[in-house]
Design an enzyme around this catalytic site. Structure first.
Site, PDB file in Angstrom:
ATOM      1  N   GLU A 435       0.828  -1.219   0.000  1.00  0.00           N
ATOM      2  CA  GLU A 435       0.000   0.000   0.000  1.00  0.00           C
ATOM      3  C   GLU A 435       0.859   1.264   0.000  1.00  0.00           C
ATOM      4  O   GLU A 435       0.525   2.261   0.649  1.00  0.00           O
ATOM      5  CB  GLU A 435      -0.930  -0.027   1.220  1.00  0.00           C
ATOM      6  CG  GLU A 435      -2.306   0.525   0.981  1.00  0.00           C
ATOM      7  CD  GLU A 435      -2.821   0.313  -0.413  1.00  0.00           C
ATOM      8  OE1 GLU A 435      -3.153  -0.826  -0.758  1.00  0.00           O
ATOM      9  OE2 GLU A 435      -2.905   1.293  -1.188  1.00  0.00           O
TER      10      GLU A 435
HETATM   11  C1  LIG Z   1       1.798  -9.660   0.486  1.00  0.00           C
HETATM   12  C2  LIG Z   1       1.656  -8.574  -0.517  1.00  0.00           C
HETATM   13  C3  LIG Z   1       0.392  -8.148  -0.893  1.00  0.00           C
HETATM   14  C4  LIG Z   1       0.248  -7.137  -1.856  1.00  0.00           C
HETATM   15  N1  LIG Z   1      -1.010  -6.795  -2.291  1.00  0.00           N
HETATM   16  C5  LIG Z   1      -1.130  -5.998  -3.385  1.00  0.00           C
HETATM   17  C6  LIG Z   1      -2.407  -5.796  -4.008  1.00  0.00           C
HETATM   18  O1  LIG Z   1      -3.435  -6.276  -3.550  1.00  0.00           O
HETATM   19  N2  LIG Z   1      -2.452  -5.039  -5.131  1.00  0.00           N
HETATM   20  C7  LIG Z   1      -1.346  -4.480  -5.678  1.00  0.00           C
HETATM   21  O2  LIG Z   1      -1.453  -3.827  -6.696  1.00  0.00           O
HETATM   22  N3  LIG Z   1      -0.124  -4.646  -5.110  1.00  0.00           N
HETATM   23  C8  LIG Z   1       0.009  -5.392  -3.991  1.00  0.00           C
HETATM   24  N4  LIG Z   1       1.243  -5.592  -3.417  1.00  0.00           N
HETATM   25  C9  LIG Z   1       2.386  -4.916  -3.974  1.00  0.00           C
HETATM   26  C10 LIG Z   1       2.933  -3.845  -3.042  1.00  0.00           C
HETATM   27  O3  LIG Z   1       2.039  -2.758  -2.975  1.00  0.00           O
HETATM   28  C11 LIG Z   1       4.338  -3.464  -3.539  1.00  0.00           C
HETATM   29  O4  LIG Z   1       5.177  -4.554  -3.206  1.00  0.00           O
HETATM   30  C12 LIG Z   1       4.849  -2.182  -2.948  1.00  0.00           C
HETATM   31  O5  LIG Z   1       4.097  -1.093  -3.415  1.00  0.00           O
HETATM   32  C13 LIG Z   1       6.324  -1.930  -3.258  1.00  0.00           C
HETATM   33  O6  LIG Z   1       6.622  -2.134  -4.602  1.00  0.00           O
HETATM   34  P1  LIG Z   1       7.839  -3.099  -4.995  1.00  0.00           P
HETATM   35  O7  LIG Z   1       7.644  -4.381  -4.261  1.00  0.00           O
HETATM   36  O8  LIG Z   1       7.934  -3.172  -6.458  1.00  0.00           O
HETATM   37  O9  LIG Z   1       9.123  -2.402  -4.393  1.00  0.00           O
HETATM   38  P2  LIG Z   1       9.993  -1.261  -5.118  1.00  0.00           P
HETATM   39  O10 LIG Z   1       9.107  -0.219  -5.663  1.00  0.00           O
HETATM   40  O11 LIG Z   1      10.969  -1.905  -6.028  1.00  0.00           O
HETATM   41  O12 LIG Z   1      10.759  -0.641  -3.867  1.00  0.00           O
HETATM   42  C14 LIG Z   1      11.905  -1.274  -3.267  1.00  0.00           C
HETATM   43  C15 LIG Z   1      12.460  -0.334  -2.185  1.00  0.00           C
HETATM   44  O13 LIG Z   1      12.881   0.895  -2.777  1.00  0.00           O
HETATM   45  C16 LIG Z   1      12.187   2.004  -2.198  1.00  0.00           C
HETATM   46  N5  LIG Z   1      11.836   2.947  -3.254  1.00  0.00           N
HETATM   47  C17 LIG Z   1      11.224   2.698  -4.433  1.00  0.00           C
HETATM   48  N6  LIG Z   1      11.090   3.841  -5.137  1.00  0.00           N
HETATM   49  C18 LIG Z   1      11.601   4.827  -4.397  1.00  0.00           C
HETATM   50  C19 LIG Z   1      11.757   6.234  -4.573  1.00  0.00           C
HETATM   51  N7  LIG Z   1      11.310   6.860  -5.663  1.00  0.00           N
HETATM   52  N8  LIG Z   1      12.346   6.950  -3.586  1.00  0.00           N
HETATM   53  C20 LIG Z   1      12.788   6.345  -2.467  1.00  0.00           C
HETATM   54  N9  LIG Z   1      12.675   5.021  -2.244  1.00  0.00           N
HETATM   55  C21 LIG Z   1      12.096   4.266  -3.199  1.00  0.00           C
HETATM   56  C22 LIG Z   1      10.945   1.424  -1.530  1.00  0.00           C
HETATM   57  O14 LIG Z   1      10.546   2.199  -0.412  1.00  0.00           O
HETATM   58  C23 LIG Z   1      11.417   0.030  -1.125  1.00  0.00           C
HETATM   59  O15 LIG Z   1      12.051   0.079   0.132  1.00  0.00           O
HETATM   60  C24 LIG Z   1       1.398  -6.551  -2.421  1.00  0.00           C
HETATM   61  C25 LIG Z   1       2.666  -6.967  -2.014  1.00  0.00           C
HETATM   62  C26 LIG Z   1       2.811  -7.969  -1.095  1.00  0.00           C
HETATM   63  C27 LIG Z   1       4.196  -8.441  -0.730  1.00  0.00           C
END
Ligand SMILES: Cc1cc2nc3c(=O)[nH]c(=O)nc-3n(C[C@H](O)[C@H](O)[C@H](O)COP(=O)(O)OP(=O)(O)OC[C@H]3O[C@@H](n4cnc5c(N)ncnc54)[C@H](O)[C@@H]3O)c2cc1C
Length: 586
Positions: A435
């Site tokens: 989220e």
């Molecule tokens: C159990 C689970 C349930 C989920 N449910 C849903 C769902 O129902 N629907 C849905 O759409 N998604 C869902 N997600 C996805 C979730 O919302 C994402 O995993 C989350 O938004 C982070 O994206 P990412 O995993 O690609 O991490 P990334 O975006 O790759 O981020 C990796 C790290 O880098 C940091 N970061 C990234 N960009 C920046 C920036 N510009 N500046 C500073 N720091 C940054 C982040 O804070 C994080 O620490 C779910 C994920 C999990 C694990």
């Protein structure tokens, strides 16, 4: 030892801390005074304690499974969902025009906290369903509302939020799922979504997917994202679900926690879909759902923390180890060890602080819709917008911290799965991630919310804090008042420093420590409000003592550190920027 929904604490936080009575007074919720809210929470607590909480252990051990391409929920979840729907909880804050009960969102947040505490994995299903209903209510057309809303509001069908793709997580500008016109006014979706919570299951008759995708002529980036509705089962003109849509489940993730919440890879293989809202306006529509979900993820943090706290408290009331300065017994109870008692009181104080922040955010959201004047509605909207990233990030950090402390109180038994403390720690760890990660929330706070309406939202919060400090004349709270005063000055100075550097690397690097401090101070305010209200009018002396002690201990242990920690916000990025990551190589 089982979980008990803390109905008295929930009610106290709603009415004495978050201003629930303002909602009834606004005239927007004539059927929901404090007495009715109490009755709702008693009933919700019963379902949470007796029907949902007993599932969380087996849900963790068994998880959901994929069979013949469809998801089968963990044992007992289907029946629990039916019971939850039957008592009407998914509809609690739904629009009465579509079958909802029209209760304040703040009351629904309290009801959901009980559900989250009982079983985090289960709670995600109603949270996403209620969010999907809100998004459709705000942005759907009349036909969509008639066909889909009553079923979503009642919980007969459930909802999902399909944003994430392998290459598009925090950065939704990278979404690639395509929406092609089908020549008959509808669309076909092609693409893969990952990590979709409750993406498929057998608990409800249908699943309504809200999906972000791009139209063929869409501009690059977030300005080219549209929102689509694609049901699992296609729906006829009378709203009856029929054949399966071209949406399949690619797999269920194996996760650290929330095993009973199916986290699905969803494959859209020419799925029939309809546009929700304006073309290319999808992100704004989805924000209706995301903002509501952000607050409710904060509530999840409070819920899991409450459950972990209860477990640790009960264990510390039974386990005996070592001598204690407070007990003649050669083997004293853990609660009589000052170090353990400090940990337990701080856990509970953080929970009450986070609960106050979340419920205040929810009350502001309700007032933004129903306050009597335009000005009052606009001010409430600003408060809701400002508090949302804090409610999400600070409360979920509290969830993880408290779950970790609870495990620690159990000693070695905490690390053993048998006690259940380990599960809560594993479950809680997702909360700062999904989220919008807590890092992204901090950047939202610094980058957007501090400057909201020319900085008015922030000024109003600081003014309220200053006023609260001035108003606090109880001698028992003198120390709290002094620490809160220092804290308010420190965060306001840090905000000015950040404001002068908005958008730059220094502001981005200071965002997470800043959000933490704003949460610490706002949380201290919530505890001070509770303690002052208890001193002024609560009939139970034990309750008053506990509220005052929590506020004072939190002030000594947390607020006392704020001014010093503010230096972490204003440290700048000199060393960070000069650093080559190769320097960290072994
Ligand atoms: C159990 C689970 C349930 C989920 N449910 C849903 C769902 O129902 N629907 C849905 O759409 N998604 C869902 N997600 C996805 C979730 O919302 C994402 O995993 C989350 O938004 C982070 O994206 P990412 O995993 O690609 O991490 P990334 O975006 O790759 O981020 C990796 C790290 O880098 C940091 N970061 C990234 N960009 C920046 C920036 N510009 N500046 C500073 N720091 C940054 C982040 O804070 C994080 O620490 C779910 C994920 C999990 C694990």
């Amino acid at each position: 030892l089982s979980f008990r929904t803390p109905v008295r604490d929930l009610m106290f936080s709603l009415t004495e801390v978050a201003g629930f009575s303002d909602l009834h007074a606004s005239g927007g919720f004539p059927d929901y005074d404090a007495e009715t809210a109490g009755a709702v929470l008693e009933a919700a607590g019963q379902i949470a304690d007796e029907v949902i909480a007993p599932l969380s252990r087996t849900g963790d051990q068994t998880g959901a499974r994929l069979e013949g391409g469809r998801v089968i929920a963990a044992p007992g979840y289907r029946e629990a969902w039916k019971a939850f729907v039957q008592v009407g909880w998914p509809a609690l804050s739904g629009d009465p025009e579509h079958g909802g009960q029209g209760a304040p969102k703040a009351l629904a947040a309290a009801m959901l906290e009980a559900t989250c505490a009982a079983d985090l994995a289960f709670s995600l299903c109603p949270i996403l369903t209620m969010g999907a209903a809100d998004a459709l209510d705000a942005h759907g057309d009349e036909r969509q509302k008639i066909l889909f809303l009553p079923k979503l509001v009642s919980g007969e069908w459930t909802g999902t939020m399909n944003l994430t793709e392998p290459q598009a997580g925090s950065d939704l500008a990278l979404v690639r799922t395509r929406a092609e016109p089908d020549g008959a006014g509808g669309y076909r979706l092609y693409g893969q979504k990952i990590f979709i919570t409750w993406g498929d299951h057998d608990c409800a008759e249908n699943v309504v997917h809200l999906v972000l995708a791009r139209l063929p002529d869409a501009p690059e980036g977030v300005k080219g994202i549209s929102l689509f509705l694609a049901p699992k089962h296609l729906v006829d003109a009378e709203g009856r679900p029929g054949e399966l849509n071209a949406i399949s489940v690619g797999g269920i993730e194996h996760k650290l926690g929330i095993h009973a919440s199916p986290t699905c890879t969803m494959l859209f293989e020419g799925a029939a879909a309809e546009l929700v809202g304006a073309p290319n306006g999808g992100l704004a529509c989805m924000f209706t759902m995301m903002n509501a979900a952000r607050l409710l993820v904060g509530v999840q943090g409070v819920g899991v923390a409450e459950r972990a706290f209860q477990k640790a408290r009960d264990y510390a009331l039974e386990r005996r180890q070592g001598r204690s300065p407070w007990s003649a017994d050669p083997a004293a109870l853990l609660v009589d060890q000052p170090d353990v008692r400090r940990a337990l009181v701080l856990m509970k104080a953080r929970i009450e602080a986070a609960r106050g922040i979340c419920f205040s955010t929810a009350v502001a959201g309700d007032l933004a819709r129903c306050a009597a004047t335009d000005m009052a509605r606009a001010a409430a909207r600003r408060r809701e917008d400002l508090l949302t990233p804090i409610a999400k990030a600070w409360s979920t950090d509290v969830g993880v911290e408290v779950a970790s402390s609870a495990l620690q109180v159990h000693g070695g038994m905490g690390f053993i799965e048998e006690t259940g403390a380990a599960q809560l720690y594993r479950d809680a760890r997702i909360l700062p991630i999904y989220e919008g990660t807590n890092g992204i929330q901090a950047i939202d706070l610094v980058g957007r919310k501090l400057g909201l309406d020319g900085g008015l939202a922030w000024r109003e919060l600081i003014d309220d804090l200053i006023w609260a400090v001035e108003d606090m004349d109880e001698p028992e709270l003198a120390e709290v008042r002094a620490r809160l005063d220092e804290g308010v000055r420190a965060i306001d100075a840090a905000a000015r420093w950040l404001g002068e550097r908005r958008g730059g690397a220094e502001a981005l690097a200071g965002a997470t420590p800043f959000l933490k401090l704003v949460g610490d101070v706002t949380g201290g305010w919530m505890l001070a409000k509770g303690a002052a209200a208890a001193l002024r009018r609560h009939p139970d002396p034990a309750f008053v003592r506990s509220r005052v002690a929590m506020a004072r201990i939190y002030a000594e242990q947390v607020l006392a550190g704020v001014a010093g920690q503010a230096e972490a916000v204003t440290a700048g990025v000199g060393d960070l920027a000069a650093m080559d990551m190769a320097d960290l190589a072994a």
